[in-house]
Scaffold this active site. Structure first.
Site, PDB file in Angstrom:
ATOM      1  N   GLU A 142      37.724  39.845  38.843  1.00  0.00           N
ATOM      2  CA  GLU A 142      36.529  40.346  38.167  1.00  0.00           C
ATOM      3  C   GLU A 142      36.705  41.792  37.696  1.00  0.00           C
ATOM      4  O   GLU A 142      36.263  42.145  36.600  1.00  0.00           O
ATOM      5  CB  GLU A 142      35.326  40.251  39.127  1.00  0.00           C
ATOM      6  CG  GLU A 142      34.034  40.815  38.575  1.00  0.00           C
ATOM      7  CD  GLU A 142      33.445  39.981  37.447  1.00  0.00           C
ATOM      8  OE1 GLU A 142      32.530  40.480  36.769  1.00  0.00           O
ATOM      9  OE2 GLU A 142      33.910  38.854  37.234  1.00  0.00           O
ATOM     10  N   ASP A 143      37.343  42.623  38.520  1.00  0.00           N
ATOM     11  CA  ASP A 143      37.334  44.067  38.260  1.00  0.00           C
ATOM     12  C   ASP A 143      38.688  44.674  37.926  1.00  0.00           C
ATOM     13  O   ASP A 143      38.790  45.892  37.772  1.00  0.00           O
ATOM     14  CB  ASP A 143      36.752  44.804  39.481  1.00  0.00           C
ATOM     15  CG  ASP A 143      35.294  44.431  39.719  1.00  0.00           C
ATOM     16  OD1 ASP A 143      34.589  44.170  38.737  1.00  0.00           O
ATOM     17  OD2 ASP A 143      34.882  44.391  40.889  1.00  0.00           O
TER      18      ASP A 143
END
Length: 696
Positions: A76-77
């Site tokens: 996600e990051d």
């Protein structure tokens, strides 16, 4: 923050055969991928996944779960992909990380949709692997611990509200009470700061003034049990601040009126000792009737087991006491995670039944608001216990009825319910069940769920199934109306309309099937010209645009009457042009025109019957409809908006019944003909504000 070797050692303590090299590799991977990223607290971002992994080791979860916790934010990051994770750590870890990642990709959605989508994705992911939920709960718990570092008050409150509405109830539902209590406390501090400070200050004051009273009561309980030959551990504690506030709000009482702030846990050696200890406590101190609960013989759905009672101690002080074995205590605090059986290919106890119901709710929910309503009903209500005649036990929310019970046993049984016996006596379906009731469902082979049941059922599963059945029935009826209207449209076309033309029309209108075409016509989503153009492109170019019929003079003519004979349209059936009609004439009176299926015709056997039909230019008559609206803001406005859109003149509107959550109206409408009235009914039935619409 846990150091790399500390995390690995924790795992090896309870799983000596764990792949130490892979654990080390995962730790380094998350540190490298997150690099110089920072959290709102200023700490390195990788400290968060490391702490989440630490929470997983506290629960003694398997190495795949620990690695998933370490990697849960990388996709996600960071620039990492699921394929990268799969290549480095295997397909199982990749699947788990992907499941957690999908739950995190919805932060930008509107609040209600985001909350609903969270639930939807949670439940579907849980159905595949419960470890996805365990990691996500730990992720949310650690985020709540650092929530105060976020500068935006609005964002803090949003996260806290989502936590208390969704994450804490789910933690409770899987039996992770430690997680639930801490989430509630941290969210409570953000959502109700004044109440939080007041209650915690009061508890601090009590703690300073009690002179060791909690320890004294714990010692008295232990001594009473020791004298009876029982070896126990007694733990005294104050009740949870959020629990106190919730009780104050629920009972509308002040802090001073809460008399059972202190609670005690008695840890026994065996189940038999739990019951012996209970008897000793009840004979040593007076117990409060109605406060005893036996969750050992009848555990909660999440596997929680304990005996609960309340005693009146010295000076009329009320104290709560819970009795359990050490194994029960461990399972009660950490639920499914505490008795993880994944390696043996088993599901943790208590998961399958309620999770199956929640998945069914997901499938049946019509919109985000409905999903939230049903799921909250399913996961966060006080329970009662009811039995089938054969002794099978079902847990239901307080206020549940035989219909809720039937759907809890099986969806098909709920759908076929026509009656119920409670403890051997026939009782109305809206009767609320009590603890220990024996419920026998009477079913009918051709019966189906009734819309009126929504007025008294309380379980999410029952409400979802009823609404789904009503929508399916309504869809079928609207589609059938659409077929009749389609035949009328096709009859005005220059050539016979066959299967090939219908299939082509479905494609041109971007619909999924011919049935959807008929539904769209019946629901007035397509007008005649649109259908004609889809069937034969270019055909409508030379057709004149129809005038608004309301601008024309209202003309009613009847064929079959002797010249000069007066007539009136019967108010019992309100016939409109297009209906098959018949006339009743009594000596010395005019002719009364009825629809052919009017029930009042049975009273006209002594009258002269006349075979009538509408004149060629007949247009405009009063049709009566009965509309059942949901009792919600804007429903009446939605209905009148439908009338305006369909160019209808409302002559009268009367509310004939009000029984929450429904309001019933009889409405007289000036319509062009039966096709016009049919379109109006179709449009009403397609509205979310309308529960039912029928011609009277």
């Amino acid at each position: 923050m846990l150091r790399q070797y500390e995390l690995v050692e924790r795992v090896l303590e309870y799983e000596p055969d764990a792949d130490e090299a892979m654990l080390n590799r995962a730790y380094v991977y998350t540190v490298q991928k997150h690099g110089s990223q920072k959290r709102a607290s200023g700490d390195p971002y990788f400290s968060h996944p490391v702490e989440v992994a630490g929470l997983m080791t506290d629960l003694k979860l398997d190495q795949e779960t620990i690695i998933t916790a370490l990697l849960h934010d990388t996709v996600e990051d960071t620039l990492a992909t699921i394929d990268d994770v799969r290549a480095n750590f295997g397909s199982e870890v990749a699947r788990l990380v992907d499941g957690v990642t999908k739950l995190s990709k919805i932060e930008a959605m509107p609040e209600d949709e985001r909350a609903a989508e969270n639930l939807r994705k949670f439940l579907l992911a849980m159905s595949e692997d419960i470890r996805v939920l365990l990691v996500k709960l730990a992720d949310r718990l650690h985020n709540m611990r650092t929530l105060h570092f976020i500068k935006s008050e609005e964002k803090r409150r949003r996260i806290a509200r989502e936590t208390i509405d969704i994450y804490a109830p789910l933690a409770e539902r899987v039996g992770m009470y430690e997680y639930m209590r801490e989430m509630q406390l941290l969210a409570f501090e953000q959502l109700e700061p004044a109440a939080y400070k007041t209650i915690t200050d009061r508890l601090t004051h009590i703690r300073e003034q009690d002179g060791g009273q909690v320890d004294a009561i714990a010692l008295a309980i232990k001594q009473a049990l020791s004298e009876a030959g029982l070896s126990v551990e007694v733990i005294g504690r104050e009740k949870h601040p959020y629990s106190i506030w919730h009780k104050m709000a629920e009972r509308h009482v002040t802090f001073e009126q809460i008399t059972d702030i202190m609670a005690f846990r008695v840890i026994c050696e065996s189940e038999a000792d739990c019951y012996r200890a209970l008897g000793i406590l009840h004979t040593t101190w007076q117990f409060l009737p109605g406060r005893f609960k036996d969750y050992i013989s009848t555990p909660k759905n999440n596997g929680y087991r304990s005996l609960h009672t309340a005693l009146i101690y010295e000076n009329s002080m009320r104290v709560e006491v819970q009795l359990r074995t050490r194994e029960m205590h461990r399972r009660n605090e950490f639920g499914l995670a505490a008795h993880w059986a994944y390696k043996q290919g088993e599901r943790p106890d208590g998961q399958v039944g309620w999770l199956r119901d929640l998945i069914e709710i997901v499938d049946a929910s019509h919109d985000p608001e409905e999903l939230l309503e049903h799921t909250r009903l399913a996961i966060y209500q006080d329970r009662i216990f009811a039995f089938t005649p054969k002794g099978s036990l079902f847990q239901l929310p307080k206020g549940a009825t035989p219909v809720d019970f039937a759907f809890a046993v099986h969806t098909d049984l709920g759908a076929q319910t026509v009656g119920a016996k409670i403890n051997g006596r026939h009782m109305p379906l809206r009767t609320q069940l009590g603890n220990g009731d024996v419920v026998e469902i009477v079913k009918g082979k051709d019966s189906e769920p009734q819309l009126s049941w929504l007025g008294f059922v309380v379980t999410g599963k029952a409400r979802a199934a009823i609404r789904r059945a009503v929508r399916q029935k309504e869809h079928t009826e609207v589609a059938e109306l659409g077929r009749k209207l389609f035949d009328e449209i096709a009859s005005r076309m220059p050539a016979k309309i066959g299967k090939k033309a219908r299939t082509a029309a479905v494609e041109r209108l971007d619909l999924s099937s011919e049935d959807e075409l008929m539904y769209a016509i019946g629901a007035a989503k397509l007008d005649d010209r649109a259908v004609m153009e889809a069937l034969v492109p270019g055909y409508t170019a030379d057709l004149p645009v129809e005038e608004d019929w309301l601008k024309r003079e209202r003309v009613i003519s009847i064929r079959g009457l002797t010249a000069g004979v007066g007539f009136q349209l019967a108010e019992c059936c309100h016939p409109v042009p297009g209906d098959r009609i018949v006339g009743l004439r009594k000596p010395g009176e005019g002719v009364e025109v009825h629809a052919i299926d009017c029930l009042s015709l049975a009273n006209g056997l002594e009258s002269d019957w006349l075979d009538l039909s509408w004149g060629q230019r007949s247009s405009g008559a009063i049709g009566r409809v009965r509309v059942v609206l949901y009792d919600q803001m804007g429903a009446l406005a939605d209905m009148t908006g439908i009338f305006a859109t369909n160019h209808v003149n409302v002559k009268t509107l009367d509310q004939v019944q009000y029984e929450p959550p429904f309001a019933t109206y009889d409405i007289d409408l000036e319509v062009q003909d039966v096709a016009h009235l049919t379109r109006i009914l179709s449009a009403l039935r397609a509205s979310d504000a309308v529960a039912q619409a029928e011609r009277v």
